[in-house]
Design a protein around this motif. Structure first.
Motif: not given
Lengths: 269, 286
Positions: A61-66, B88-92, B242-249
């Motif tokens: 998401l940060t990369a997208d904003l960048a 990101g919104v869903i998780e936060t 380990y649970f952060n799959l959204k950053d390595r989709l």
């Protein structure tokens, strides 16, 4: 007694937890580079946003904003040229390259170091820097970084090959002839890969032809005639081989070998 | 008072059973699982009735809608931006709802003294803690699933494509929320202050994303004592990567063995936090 039992239960749970952590670690490959690359992150704009995004596990998401910032910069007026004229003249004297959008590379590097698996910024940046702004060294730097991150994403090598094919003289002028040889090696290494697309092989053949390395080019085309499954690619390769033979670009020994291989290929079909 | 709540009293068969209300079911016997279920159910209703819950869901809806604007700014990367911003919104928001709900889960009942209503009955302390935790998690789970559904509809309208990794990442977001809320519950019973509990949990939320960096540093530190300390910290702080799959989709969902171990790791972390919470809760005098 009860305290001892609680302590023992806690200890068992803790050992199980650490074992599970170790087990997960064995099967988990962290896809991002160690933090040493973060120190090289060109965070001269909004460093808090980049660091905060990483700390909260929102790298993409940060990369997208960048990336939105990159588009706003590249799509907008070149703010750096609003600085005083004397400064601009002085800078152009120091560096005669096209200095439009001077911050484009660091801005794109910021995006790709946050998310090195997003191919689009690499390709967009390489095209903009290579063909629009004509800062070839920066375009090449971007493509090289892309190849390092994902060596089997073939569009990187295709872009590099296209840049070399269309702008070899300029690249030689700005980066030196040794650098062009190094760049060709990137494409040669890619062509050796079993899954390399035929288009990249054709491009390497064209690069060899342009550099008058006809036998190397003929080797590539011959390989395509033998192995390609695409009829169009086979036809182009055959036509080019015939043109080399007719133009006398190939040695007699090579032509004899070529005849043998082509006859064998025809017999097999 | 404390001792009476530790040992379940024998149910008098002549006592008329009040069938109205969930607490009455709990107090009138039933096996442990039923008691936990009943407490979970009333916690779920309690959370759903909470206004803050709706405000956060409304905020999530606004944020999801705003992702359309961000997507438009991203040019060709539109669906990617909508996907990432939505996740990101869903998780936060899921984590924020869970952390605030967990922190006040027991503290609020202690302050308002309503906890006596339950603890004078034959309910074990750990049943109460587990029931409250599961009820809160069910409420947060509902909010996460509804946000995810809204996101899927939005992506569908925008022509985004869904991979297995997308749905797997939603599942791992839920697991991350479960781990952090168990931790928030533990801190709330440890510190008995809502503000410090939130601060501790947020600290672990951030530190949890630095696990790989800690491991990297531990490998480079020369001082053996510091090295051990760093490794110990690495193993004790939850590795939320380990649970952060959204950053390595882009890397897909990963091997089955990873899922087996990661699920085990998440569940064990929750178990440790809940066990410690139960121990702390048992020691409290009412």
């Amino acid at each position: 007694m009860s305290t001892a039992r609680s302590g023992l239960t806690f200890l068992i749970l803790l050992v199980a937890l650490i074992t599970a952590h170790m087990g997960t670690r064995r099967h988990y490959k962290h896809p991002f580079e160690p933090p040493t690359t973060l120190t090289a992150l060109p965070v001269w704009r909004n460093p808090a946003l980049d660091v905060g995004g990483i700390l909260l596990g929102m790298r993409r998401l940060t990369a997208d904003l960048a990336w939105i910032e990159v588009l706003q910069y590249y799509g907008g007026a070149e703010m750096e040229f609003l600085e005083d004229e004397a400064k601009k003249v002085r800078r152009l004297k120091e560096d005669p390259r096209d200095l439009r959008y001077i911050h484009l590379l660091p801005l794109i590097q910021r995006v790709i170091r946050l998310d090195p698996y997003d191919h689009y910024p690499f390709l967009f940046g390489a095209a903009a820097l290579g063909w629009q702004i004509k800062r070839y060294d920066e375009a090449v730097q971007l493509i090289k970084e892309g190849i390092r991150m994902d060596p089997t994403f073939w569009p990187y090598q295709l872009y590099l090959g296209a840049l070399l094919y269309t702008r070899e003289k300029e690249i030689r002028g700005s980066m030196g002839s040794n650098e062009t040889e190094t760049l060709i090696k990137y494409i040669e290494r890619a062509v050796e890969h079993p899954e390399c697309p035929d288009d990249l092989k054709i491009l390497l053949g064209s690069l060899y032809t342009k550099r008058k390395q006809y036998e190397k080019a003929a080797g590539i085309y011959l390989g395509l005639v033998q192995k390609t499954k695409r009829e169009g690619i086979r036809q182009i390769s055959e036509e080019r081989l015939m043109r080399f033979v007719r133009s006398g670009f190939l040695s007699r020994a090579f032509i004899t070998e070529l005849d043998k291989v082509l006859a064998e290929t025809t017999r097999q079909k | 008072m404390s001792r009476s709540s530790e040992k379940p009293e024998a149910h008098d068969p002549h006592t008329p059973i009040n069938t109205r209300g969930i607490v009455s079911f709990v107090t009138n016997g039933g096996v442990g699982v039923n008691k936990i279920f009943a407490i979970s159910l009333y916690t779920l209703y309690e959370n759903i009735r909470n206004k803050i819950f709706y405000v956060l869901i409304l905020f999530a809806a606004v944020m999801l809608a705003s992702s359309i604007l961000f997507g438009a700014l991203g040019g060709d990367q539109e669906t990617r931006i909508i996907t990432n911003l939505g996740l990101g919104v869903i998780e936060t928001l899921g984590i924020l709802v869970a952390v605030f709900a967990s922190v006040t889960l027991v503290l609020e009942e202690m302050e308002s003294k309503t906890i006596y209503m339950v603890l004078v009955r034959p309910i074990r302390r750990h049943e109460y803690v587990l029931g409250r935790y599961l009820g809160m998690l069910a409420a947060v789970g509902l909010s996460v699933v509804s946000m995810a559904l809204a996101h899927v509809v939005l992506l569908q309208i925008k022509g985004g494509d869904f991979s297995a990794a997308y749905f797997a990442s939603i599942f791992l977001i839920l697991l991350k929320i479960a781990v952090l809320s168990a931790m928030a519950l533990f801190w709330s019973l440890f510190s008995t202050s809502a503000i410090s509990s939130v601060a501790f949990t947020v600290f672990f939320w951030i530190a949890g994303h630095l696990g790989e960096e800690m491991r990297f540093l531990a490998g480079r530190i020369g001082n053996p004592a510091l090295k051990i300390l760093m490794k110990l910290t690495y193993y004790l702080i939850p590795n939320l990567h380990y649970f952060n799959l959204k950053d390595r989709l882009d890397q897909g969902i990963g091997p089955a063995a990873f899922w087996f171990w990661a699920l085990g790791y998440g569940l064990l972390y929750i178990a440790v936090c809940l066990y410690l919470s139960s121990l702390l809760f048992k020691k409290k005098e009412f």
